[in-house]
Write a protein that holds these residues in place. Structure first.
Motif, PDB file in Angstrom:
ATOM      1  N   TYR A  93       0.537  -0.997  -0.063  1.00  0.00           N
ATOM      2  CA  TYR A  93      -0.016   0.383  -0.347  1.00  0.00           C
ATOM      3  C   TYR A  93       0.924   1.330  -0.153  1.00  0.00           C
ATOM      4  O   TYR A  93       0.284   2.190   0.604  1.00  0.00           O
ATOM      5  CB  TYR A  93      -0.839  -0.054   0.800  1.00  0.00           C
ATOM      6  N   ALA A 147       2.297   2.183   2.155  1.00  0.00           N
ATOM      7  CA  ALA A 147       2.857   2.685   3.727  1.00  0.00           C
ATOM      8  C   ALA A 147       3.509   2.301   4.989  1.00  0.00           C
ATOM      9  O   ALA A 147       3.859   0.996   4.222  1.00  0.00           O
ATOM     10  CB  ALA A 147       1.400   3.058   4.048  1.00  0.00           C
ATOM     11  N   ASP A 156       1.278   0.511   9.611  1.00  0.00           N
ATOM     12  CA  ASP A 156      -0.513   1.293   8.784  1.00  0.00           C
ATOM     13  C   ASP A 156      -0.760   0.373   8.427  1.00  0.00           C
ATOM     14  O   ASP A 156      -1.905   0.493   7.916  1.00  0.00           O
ATOM     15  CB  ASP A 156       0.268   2.322   8.040  1.00  0.00           C
ATOM     16  N   SER A 173      -5.694  -0.919   7.123  1.00  0.00           N
ATOM     17  CA  SER A 173      -5.261  -0.013   6.114  1.00  0.00           C
ATOM     18  C   SER A 173      -6.964  -1.569   5.438  1.00  0.00           C
ATOM     19  O   SER A 173      -7.898  -1.770   4.780  1.00  0.00           O
ATOM     20  CB  SER A 173      -4.866   0.013   4.926  1.00  0.00           C
ATOM     21  N   ALA A 200     -10.150  -1.552   7.082  1.00  0.00           N
ATOM     22  CA  ALA A 200     -10.896  -0.591   6.875  1.00  0.00           C
ATOM     23  C   ALA A 200     -11.040  -1.182   5.647  1.00  0.00           C
ATOM     24  O   ALA A 200     -12.842  -0.772   5.466  1.00  0.00           O
ATOM     25  CB  ALA A 200     -10.410   0.260   6.382  1.00  0.00           C
ATOM     26  N   GLN A 201     -10.264  -1.729   4.725  1.00  0.00           N
ATOM     27  CA  GLN A 201     -10.993  -2.680   3.725  1.00  0.00           C
ATOM     28  C   GLN A 201     -12.409  -3.027   4.082  1.00  0.00           C
ATOM     29  O   GLN A 201     -13.673  -3.598   3.278  1.00  0.00           O
ATOM     30  CB  GLN A 201     -10.308  -3.489   3.283  1.00  0.00           C
ATOM     31  N   HIS A 238      -7.502  -0.683  -1.585  1.00  0.00           N
ATOM     32  CA  HIS A 238      -7.178   0.364  -0.651  1.00  0.00           C
ATOM     33  C   HIS A 238      -7.087   1.419  -0.651  1.00  0.00           C
ATOM     34  O   HIS A 238      -7.238   1.982   0.910  1.00  0.00           O
ATOM     35  CB  HIS A 238      -5.550  -0.054   0.324  1.00  0.00           C
ATOM     36  N   VAL A 239      -7.617   2.130  -1.464  1.00  0.00           N
ATOM     37  CA  VAL A 239      -8.324   3.598  -1.329  1.00  0.00           C
ATOM     38  C   VAL A 239      -9.400   3.444  -1.103  1.00  0.00           C
ATOM     39  O   VAL A 239     -10.380   3.332  -1.447  1.00  0.00           O
ATOM     40  CB  VAL A 239      -7.507   4.124  -2.777  1.00  0.00           C
ATOM     41  N   GLU A 240      -9.999   4.449  -0.064  1.00  0.00           N
ATOM     42  CA  GLU A 240     -10.927   4.623   1.032  1.00  0.00           C
ATOM     43  C   GLU A 240     -11.998   5.084  -0.277  1.00  0.00           C
ATOM     44  O   GLU A 240     -12.116   5.954  -1.232  1.00  0.00           O
ATOM     45  CB  GLU A 240     -11.019   5.783   1.962  1.00  0.00           C
TER      46      GLU A 240
END
Length: 326
Positions: A14, A16, A20, A24, A27-28, A309-311
């Motif tokens: 990612y 990062a 982090d 992530s 979040a996914q 992984h992008v919001e």
């Protein structure tokens, strides 16, 4: 168990810091859950796969990651797509997936396959063997795992594995589902007919009618109702403003991860592109309906290699696909 819409996390690159990375992943998973996905999957590998990145790209151990996701989600089913049988003894695997089921409150699915990534086996000390060896091992493993998931105590003294009145406590239930993934019309589909409630098919979409007919035949051979087995297709979604820009973005991402895309042989590149559905989320949904769901497959499991992984990306794909399968 019903998995009409699944989200697979295929990579952990990612850009990062490692600190982090797992936030992530969480979040996914949460975004997929909120968007209506039925299940979240991770791959069961130790190295990144050819076609996604170089072997030294980040890769998390699957059952550790899934157990952590169980505490961060509340509804989605959790599974590896798929567990490599060669990486664990069958008794260990039965215990691992049953523990995941307990931790998640009854949301685990055992996804399993024969194993295929030779480099991992060679460098990490797992026995690889021949193609025939791996499928013989998978069949023998399932003869131990399936009864253990039901609370039975199997006795098996086989060529590959040994189990003596093997116990598996505690369990949330006696019907933890088994999902088998692959493309083999005789061996893989035959084991599905005998042991599984879900088949995830990996193939060129054009081959789906033949694959479904082969599953029908394997079920008939063992006297099983074909309707008892749900099917899905593994697809790669490439999200962008249109197909051309989306595919260009995927190629750029693969290059930044160390893949020599230009050196891929034509057959591998064609296979990669045939299983990729690119464009806006709405365009991806249209392509999946025409090329996969209209062929008779029950559901879709999708990964988003470039920007999952992008919001917001997982949510947008889920919102486009959910009306097609639910």
């Amino acid at each position: 168990m019903s998995i009409r819409l699944g989200y697979q996390i295929p990579n952990f690159s990612y850009g990062a810091p490692v600190s982090d990375l797992f936030p992530s992943v969480i979040a996914q998973a949460r975004e997929a859950e909120d968007a209506g996905f039925d299940a979240v999957f991770v791959m069961d590998h130790f190295y990144q796969l050819p076609g996604i990145g170089s072997p030294d790209q980040p890769m998390l151990e699957s059952y550790s990651a899934l157990s952590a996701l169980a505490t961060a989600t509340s509804r989605v089913q959790l599974s590896a797509l798929v567990t490599g049988n060669t990486y664990r003894s069958p008794t260990h695997l039965a215990k691992a997936v049953t523990t995941l089921d307990v931790v998640s409150g009854g949301r685990a699915v055992l996804g399993i396959g024969a194993g295929w990534y030779e480099l991992e086996h060679q460098q990490l000390g797992f026995e690889f063997g021949t193609f025939t060896d791996r499928f013989e091992r998978l069949e023998e493993a399932l003869s131990i795992i399936a009864p253990m998931l039901r609370g039975e105590r199997p006795n098996v003294d086989g060529r590959w594995y040994h189990a003596e009145s093997a116990m598996n406590e505690p369990r949330m239930r006696d019907d933890l589902p088994i999902l088998i993934g692959g493309s083999g019309e005789k061996k893989t589909f035959g084991l599905t007919a005998r042991y599984a409630s879900h088949l995830n098919i990996i193939c060129d979409p054009a081959d789906l009618p033949r694959k479904l007919a082969a599953l029908d035949a394997r079920c008939a051979e063992v006297g099983r109702e074909r309707s008892e087995i749900e099917t899905s297709f593994l697809a790669s979604a490439v999200v962008g403003t249109d197909r051309e820009s989306a595919m260009a973005g995927l190629i750029d991402t693969m290059r930044t991860r160390g893949m020599d895309v230009d050196a891929l042989d034509p057959a591998r590149r064609a296979a990669m592109e045939s299983r990729s559905f690119a464009g806006t989320p709405e365009e991806i949904a249209t392509q999946i309906k025409a090329r996969v769901l209209d062929q008779g497959v029950d559901g879709i499991i999708v990964n988003i290699m470039g920007n999952g992984h992008v919001e917001g990306v997982v949510a947008s794909v889920g919102e486009a696909l959910t009306p097609l399968v639910h």
